[in-house]
Design an enzyme around this catalytic site. Structure first.
Site, PDB file in Angstrom:
ATOM      1  N   PHE A   1      77.069  63.461  20.114  1.00  0.00           N
ATOM      2  CA  PHE A   1      77.227  62.007  20.054  1.00  0.00           C
ATOM      3  C   PHE A   1      78.475  61.482  20.774  1.00  0.00           C
ATOM      4  CE2 PHE A   1      74.438  62.938  16.465  1.00  0.00           C
ATOM      5  CZ  PHE A   1      73.420  62.010  16.665  1.00  0.00           C
TER       6      PHE A   1
ATOM      7  N   HIS B 171      67.417  58.713  12.668  1.00  0.00           N
ATOM      8  CA  HIS B 171      68.281  58.692  13.842  1.00  0.00           C
ATOM      9  C   HIS B 171      68.612  57.244  14.186  1.00  0.00           C
ATOM     10  CE1 HIS B 171      69.801  59.411  17.888  1.00  0.00           C
ATOM     11  NE2 HIS B 171      69.841  60.702  17.594  1.00  0.00           N
TER      12      HIS B 171
ATOM     13  N   TYR C 163      74.246  64.746  26.361  1.00  0.00           N
ATOM     14  CA  TYR C 163      73.889  63.633  27.238  1.00  0.00           C
ATOM     15  C   TYR C 163      73.605  64.175  28.637  1.00  0.00           C
ATOM     16  CZ  TYR C 163      75.841  60.598  23.578  1.00  0.00           C
ATOM     17  OH  TYR C 163      76.098  59.962  22.396  1.00  0.00           O
TER      18      TYR C 163
END
Length: 221
Positions: A82, A193, A71
């Site tokens: 994730f 995804h 991220y």
């Protein structure tokens, strides 16, 4: 005090990967990232880059979930695909993943899930990003700089594992690693995804993948 490579990777991964850090591509990558950290904000922190390795020792790996890259917003990335640190807002893809888990594993029961997936990592779920660093606000900024060679070598090493490993490849980027996996020995689940469904405004076609993984390895998702 700077942490040693052995401390960052954990004992088992250090023994397997220490020679990789002496290769030209890795020396160049390390030099590049060290230089960028002086003038730019790079995520995750140096201490967190290899958290997936440290939290899931080689011999404990039972499931591999491959992500794209960390991220790129402040405070989120901490070395696990994730996952974001506890107390932060759950990212959209992870929220969709949690919903699928609630539907298929817990019969629709709504759970109060922490976005910190360390609890999965310590059960043998190796949360591996394809690329392990990123510049703040610039997704895929470190793509093609060398991390892909390192993570490919990681998967090559996992091919030797005595465990029957379940790979969860979500989306086209993650599915590029399939060529490195010994599919005669290990299991590969390929699904779209979760973000793709969000963009399309529909439910995620997860194909009950978490329930399928639990047929091989019982994970407390």
């Amino acid at each position: 005090m700077q942490m040693s490579l052995k401390t960052l990777l954990g004992d088992s991964w250090y023994e397997l990967l220490k020679d990789e850090f002496e290769k030209e591509y890795m020396l160049n990558l390390s030099k590049r990232i060290t230089s960028e950290r002086k003038t730019k904000t790079i995520y995750p922190s140096k201490e967190d880059v290899f958290n997936a390795y440290k939290l899931t020792p080689y011999e404990k790996v039972r499931v591999v979930i491959v992500g794209q890259d960390p991220y790129f917003n402040p405070g989120e990335a901490h070395g696990l695909s994730f996952s974001v640190k506890d107390g932060l807002k759950i990212p959209p893809s992870l929220r969709i993943i949690f919903k699928a888990i609630e539907q298929t594993i817990y019969d629709g029961l709504k759970l109060d899930q922490s976005p910190d997936l360390s609890r999965w990592a310590t059960q043998g779920v190796f949360l591996l990003n394809r690329v392990l660093t990123v510049e703040r606000g610039k997704p895929l900024s470190h793509k093609g700089k060398g991390w892909e060679l390192f993570t490919a070598q990681t998967i090559n090493l996992l091919n030797r594992s005595d465990n029957k490993i379940c790979y969860l490849l979500m989306g086209k980027e993650a599915q590029t690693v399939k060529d490195y996996i010994n599919t005669d020995k290990h299991i590969v689940f390929s699904v779209e995804h979760p973000a793709a469904s969000a963009y399309a405004g529909r439910e995620w076609n997860h194909e009950n993948v978490f329930k399928a993984i639990n047929l091989y390895h019982k994970i407390d998702w």
